[in-house]
Motif scaffolding. Structure first.
Motif, PDB file in Angstrom:
ATOM      1  N   PRO A   1      -6.281  -8.179  -2.939  1.00 48.04           N
ATOM      2  CA  PRO A   1      -7.446  -7.390  -2.523  1.00 48.04           C
ATOM      3  C   PRO A   1      -7.138  -5.895  -2.522  1.00 48.04           C
ATOM      4  O   PRO A   1      -6.063  -5.479  -2.087  1.00 48.04           O
ATOM      5  CB  PRO A   1      -7.729  -7.894  -1.108  1.00 48.04           C
ATOM      6  CG  PRO A   1      -6.408  -8.415  -0.621  1.00 48.04           C
ATOM      7  CD  PRO A   1      -5.720  -8.974  -1.820  1.00 48.04           C
ATOM      8  N   GLU A   2      -8.072  -5.112  -3.017  1.00 47.73           N
ATOM      9  CA  GLU A   2      -7.957  -3.662  -2.903  1.00 47.73           C
ATOM     10  C   GLU A   2      -8.163  -3.279  -1.437  1.00 47.73           C
ATOM     11  O   GLU A   2      -8.822  -3.977  -0.676  1.00 47.73           O
ATOM     12  CB  GLU A   2      -9.026  -2.970  -3.764  1.00 47.73           C
ATOM     13  CG  GLU A   2      -8.846  -3.153  -5.263  1.00 47.73           C
ATOM     14  CD  GLU A   2      -7.747  -2.268  -5.838  1.00 47.73           C
ATOM     15  OE1 GLU A   2      -7.281  -1.351  -5.127  1.00 47.73           O
ATOM     16  OE2 GLU A   2      -7.353  -2.509  -6.998  1.00 47.73           O
ATOM     17  N   TYR A   3      -7.561  -2.144  -1.056  1.00 45.69           N
ATOM     18  CA  TYR A   3      -7.768  -1.680   0.314  1.00 45.69           C
ATOM     19  C   TYR A   3      -9.082  -0.916   0.381  1.00 45.69           C
ATOM     20  O   TYR A   3      -9.252   0.106  -0.281  1.00 45.69           O
ATOM     21  CB  TYR A   3      -6.618  -0.782   0.777  1.00 45.69           C
ATOM     22  CG  TYR A   3      -6.750  -0.408   2.233  1.00 45.69           C
ATOM     23  CD1 TYR A   3      -6.253  -1.238   3.225  1.00 45.69           C
ATOM     24  CD2 TYR A   3      -7.402   0.765   2.617  1.00 45.69           C
ATOM     25  CE1 TYR A   3      -6.395  -0.916   4.569  1.00 45.69           C
ATOM     26  CE2 TYR A   3      -7.542   1.092   3.956  1.00 45.69           C
ATOM     27  CZ  TYR A   3      -7.038   0.251   4.930  1.00 45.69           C
ATOM     28  OH  TYR A   3      -7.189   0.575   6.245  1.00 45.69           O
ATOM     29  N   ASP A   4     -10.018  -1.418   1.169  1.00 44.52           N
ATOM     30  CA  ASP A   4     -11.341  -0.815   1.335  1.00 44.52           C
ATOM     31  C   ASP A   4     -11.467  -0.362   2.789  1.00 44.52           C
ATOM     32  O   ASP A   4     -11.441  -1.179   3.708  1.00 44.52           O
ATOM     33  CB  ASP A   4     -12.426  -1.842   0.998  1.00 44.52           C
ATOM     34  CG  ASP A   4     -13.821  -1.246   1.018  1.00 44.52           C
ATOM     35  OD1 ASP A   4     -14.011  -0.171   1.632  1.00 44.52           O
ATOM     36  OD2 ASP A   4     -14.733  -1.851   0.430  1.00 44.52           O
TER      37      ASP A   4
ATOM     38  N   GLN B   1      -0.509  -1.216  -7.943  1.00 49.41           N
ATOM     39  CA  GLN B   1      -1.147  -1.840  -9.100  1.00 49.41           C
ATOM     40  C   GLN B   1      -0.147  -2.562 -10.006  1.00 49.41           C
ATOM     41  O   GLN B   1      -0.514  -3.492 -10.723  1.00 49.41           O
ATOM     42  CB  GLN B   1      -1.909  -0.785  -9.906  1.00 49.41           C
ATOM     43  CG  GLN B   1      -3.121  -0.208  -9.202  1.00 49.41           C
ATOM     44  CD  GLN B   1      -4.216  -1.237  -8.968  1.00 49.41           C
ATOM     45  OE1 GLN B   1      -4.317  -2.234  -9.686  1.00 49.41           O
ATOM     46  NE2 GLN B   1      -5.033  -1.010  -7.949  1.00 49.41           N
TER      47      GLN B   1
ATOM     48  N   GLU C   1      -5.896   9.438  -0.282  1.00 45.84           N
ATOM     49  CA  GLU C   1      -5.990   8.289  -1.173  1.00 45.84           C
ATOM     50  C   GLU C   1      -5.031   7.194  -0.713  1.00 45.84           C
ATOM     51  O   GLU C   1      -3.851   7.439  -0.468  1.00 45.84           O
ATOM     52  CB  GLU C   1      -5.661   8.710  -2.603  1.00 45.84           C
ATOM     53  CG  GLU C   1      -5.937   7.659  -3.649  1.00 45.84           C
ATOM     54  CD  GLU C   1      -5.764   8.193  -5.058  1.00 45.84           C
ATOM     55  OE1 GLU C   1      -6.216   7.527  -5.986  1.00 45.84           O
ATOM     56  OE2 GLU C   1      -5.170   9.273  -5.212  1.00 45.84           O
TER      57      GLU C   1
ATOM     58  N   LEU D   1      -3.434   3.736  -1.976  1.00 49.01           N
ATOM     59  CA  LEU D   1      -3.246   3.056  -3.253  1.00 49.01           C
ATOM     60  C   LEU D   1      -2.666   1.664  -3.077  1.00 49.01           C
ATOM     61  O   LEU D   1      -1.639   1.488  -2.417  1.00 49.01           O
ATOM     62  CB  LEU D   1      -2.300   3.865  -4.152  1.00 49.01           C
ATOM     63  CG  LEU D   1      -2.690   5.313  -4.460  1.00 49.01           C
ATOM     64  CD1 LEU D   1      -1.558   5.994  -5.225  1.00 49.01           C
ATOM     65  CD2 LEU D   1      -3.978   5.358  -5.259  1.00 49.01           C
ATOM     66  N   LEU D   2      -3.315   0.661  -3.658  1.00 49.02           N
ATOM     67  CA  LEU D   2      -2.688  -0.644  -3.797  1.00 49.02           C
ATOM     68  C   LEU D   2      -1.652  -0.541  -4.914  1.00 49.02           C
ATOM     69  O   LEU D   2      -1.869   0.140  -5.920  1.00 49.02           O
ATOM     70  CB  LEU D   2      -3.739  -1.700  -4.153  1.00 49.02           C
ATOM     71  CG  LEU D   2      -3.206  -3.084  -4.561  1.00 49.02           C
ATOM     72  CD1 LEU D   2      -2.464  -3.747  -3.395  1.00 49.02           C
ATOM     73  CD2 LEU D   2      -4.342  -3.972  -5.057  1.00 49.02           C
TER      74      LEU D   2
ATOM     75  N   LEU E   1       0.844  -1.193   0.000  1.00 50.80           N
ATOM     76  CA  LEU E   1       0.000   0.000   0.000  1.00 50.80           C
ATOM     77  C   LEU E   1       0.877   1.240   0.000  1.00 50.80           C
ATOM     78  O   LEU E   1       1.917   1.279   0.664  1.00 50.80           O
ATOM     79  CB  LEU E   1      -0.919   0.019   1.218  1.00 50.80           C
ATOM     80  CG  LEU E   1      -1.945  -1.112   1.313  1.00 50.80           C
ATOM     81  CD1 LEU E   1      -2.750  -0.980   2.607  1.00 50.80           C
ATOM     82  CD2 LEU E   1      -2.877  -1.131   0.113  1.00 50.80           C
TER      83      LEU E   1
ATOM     84  N   TYR F   1      -5.616  -5.717   6.853  1.00 51.81           N
ATOM     85  CA  TYR F   1      -5.361  -5.899   5.423  1.00 51.81           C
ATOM     86  C   TYR F   1      -4.156  -6.819   5.206  1.00 51.81           C
ATOM     87  O   TYR F   1      -4.198  -7.731   4.372  1.00 51.81           O
ATOM     88  CB  TYR F   1      -5.117  -4.548   4.752  1.00 51.81           C
ATOM     89  CG  TYR F   1      -4.773  -4.671   3.281  1.00 51.81           C
ATOM     90  CD1 TYR F   1      -5.772  -4.875   2.335  1.00 51.81           C
ATOM     91  CD2 TYR F   1      -3.452  -4.598   2.848  1.00 51.81           C
ATOM     92  CE1 TYR F   1      -5.464  -5.009   0.989  1.00 51.81           C
ATOM     93  CE2 TYR F   1      -3.140  -4.721   1.500  1.00 51.81           C
ATOM     94  CZ  TYR F   1      -4.145  -4.926   0.577  1.00 51.81           C
ATOM     95  OH  TYR F   1      -3.832  -5.079  -0.752  1.00 51.81           O
TER      96      TYR F   1
ATOM     97  N   ALA G   1       0.036  -5.845  -8.384  1.00 53.67           N
ATOM     98  CA  ALA G   1      -1.223  -6.545  -8.607  1.00 53.67           C
ATOM     99  C   ALA G   1      -1.277  -7.117 -10.019  1.00 53.67           C
ATOM    100  O   ALA G   1      -1.720  -8.264 -10.228  1.00 53.67           O
ATOM    101  CB  ALA G   1      -2.400  -5.597  -8.368  1.00 53.67           C
TER     102      ALA G   1
ATOM    103  N   ASP H   1      -5.256 -12.694  -7.570  1.00 50.28           N
ATOM    104  CA  ASP H   1      -5.764 -11.347  -7.338  1.00 50.28           C
ATOM    105  C   ASP H   1      -5.344 -10.872  -5.952  1.00 50.28           C
ATOM    106  O   ASP H   1      -5.399 -11.632  -4.975  1.00 50.28           O
ATOM    107  CB  ASP H   1      -7.292 -11.321  -7.430  1.00 50.28           C
ATOM    108  CG  ASP H   1      -7.792 -11.589  -8.842  1.00 50.28           C
ATOM    109  OD1 ASP H   1      -7.270 -10.962  -9.775  1.00 50.28           O
ATOM    110  OD2 ASP H   1      -8.682 -12.451  -8.997  1.00 50.28           O
TER     111      ASP H   1
END
Length: 247
Positions: free
Chosen positions: A183-186, A168, A163, A165-166, A140, A196, A171, A181
């Motif tokens: 996981p996105e950070y939510d 990407q 913001e 950010l994972l 992150l 996480y 990913a 996959d």
């Protein structure tokens, strides 16, 4: 595959850097352009930084600023640390030198290119490629900024944008190479960083990989990846554009 689609595929792939040169995949700390944080612990640091806290760099008050760190001194300074203070792994001399460089280069990138390149990375995935090569990749990233009002003022670290950010690039690599996959950070799902990272460990450990909670500030660039994703997501529109066809 049509000639136009084949050409677009070639263009888009040239934007990706999946080599070991890309620090989003193969991160290594440097003496002059990265800064690791010792305290507070990464979970608390993550909470404060994303919560809008402006973190003041705590200096140890080294008598000899170029001296090596003393373990007992670190125990003392960590116990003295207050909320809103941040302790690095470097001595005072190196901490100030690195912060000066990070601040100036980040400021120049914004003024000259209109982009932020300074991030604080939280959590690292230590993984092995299919070729048995070892990688350490940040998970992150928080856009960050360094503030100093005058040469006698303390250095302040804060969030540049609201913001999280994972990585990407990582990913994409995980999906393409391992069909895995990330996981996105939510924020609604994860109340803290360690929750996480626990989900990442559940993915990593069966593969023999590890996850660390390290927090490091440094320079990262996503520009080419963003351009790549624009090409992929808008492929149909691009292929019917008459100008693109003529090119």
């Amino acid at each position: 595959m049509s000639k136009s689609k084949d050409k677009l595929f070639q263009w888009s792939n040239k934007l990706l850097d999946m080599s070991r040169r890309n620090r989003l995949l193969n991160f290594k700390e440097t003496k002059s352009s990265t800064l690791s944080f010792m305290a507070p612990r990464s979970n608390e640091l993550f909470r404060q930084l994303t919560g809008g806290v402006k973190l003041k760099i705590f200096l140890r008050g080294d008598k000899d600023e170029k001296a090596e760190l003393d373990a007992d001194l670190d125990k003392i300074t960590i116990s003295e640390l207050k909320k809103g203070q941040l302790l690095t792994t470097k001595n005072d001399f190196d901490t100030k030198r690195i912060l000066y460089k990070l601040r100036n280069r980040a400021k120049s990138a914004i003024e000259e290119q209109g982009i932020n390149i300074l991030y604080t990375a939280f959590g690292f995935l230590e993984w092995t490629d299919v070729n048995k090569e070892q990688y350490s990749s940040p998970l992150l990233l928080i856009p960050s900024k360094i503030i100093r009002e005058s040469i006698i003022s303390p250095y302040i670290i804060s969030e540049f944008e609201d913001e999280i950010l994972l990585n990407q690039t990582l990913a994409y690599k995980m999906k393409q190479t391992f069909n895995q996959d990330l996981p996105e950070y939510d924020e609604d799902k994860y109340e803290a960083l360690d929750q996480y990272l626990a989900d990442i460990r559940a993915i990593a450990e069966p593969k023999g990989w590890t996850v660390t909670e390290q927090a490091v500030m440094g320079f990262f660039s996503f520009n080419k990846l963003n351009m790549y994703m624009d090409l992929v997501n808008n492929q149909d529109k691009i292929l019917i554009n008459p100008i693109i066809k003529s090119i």
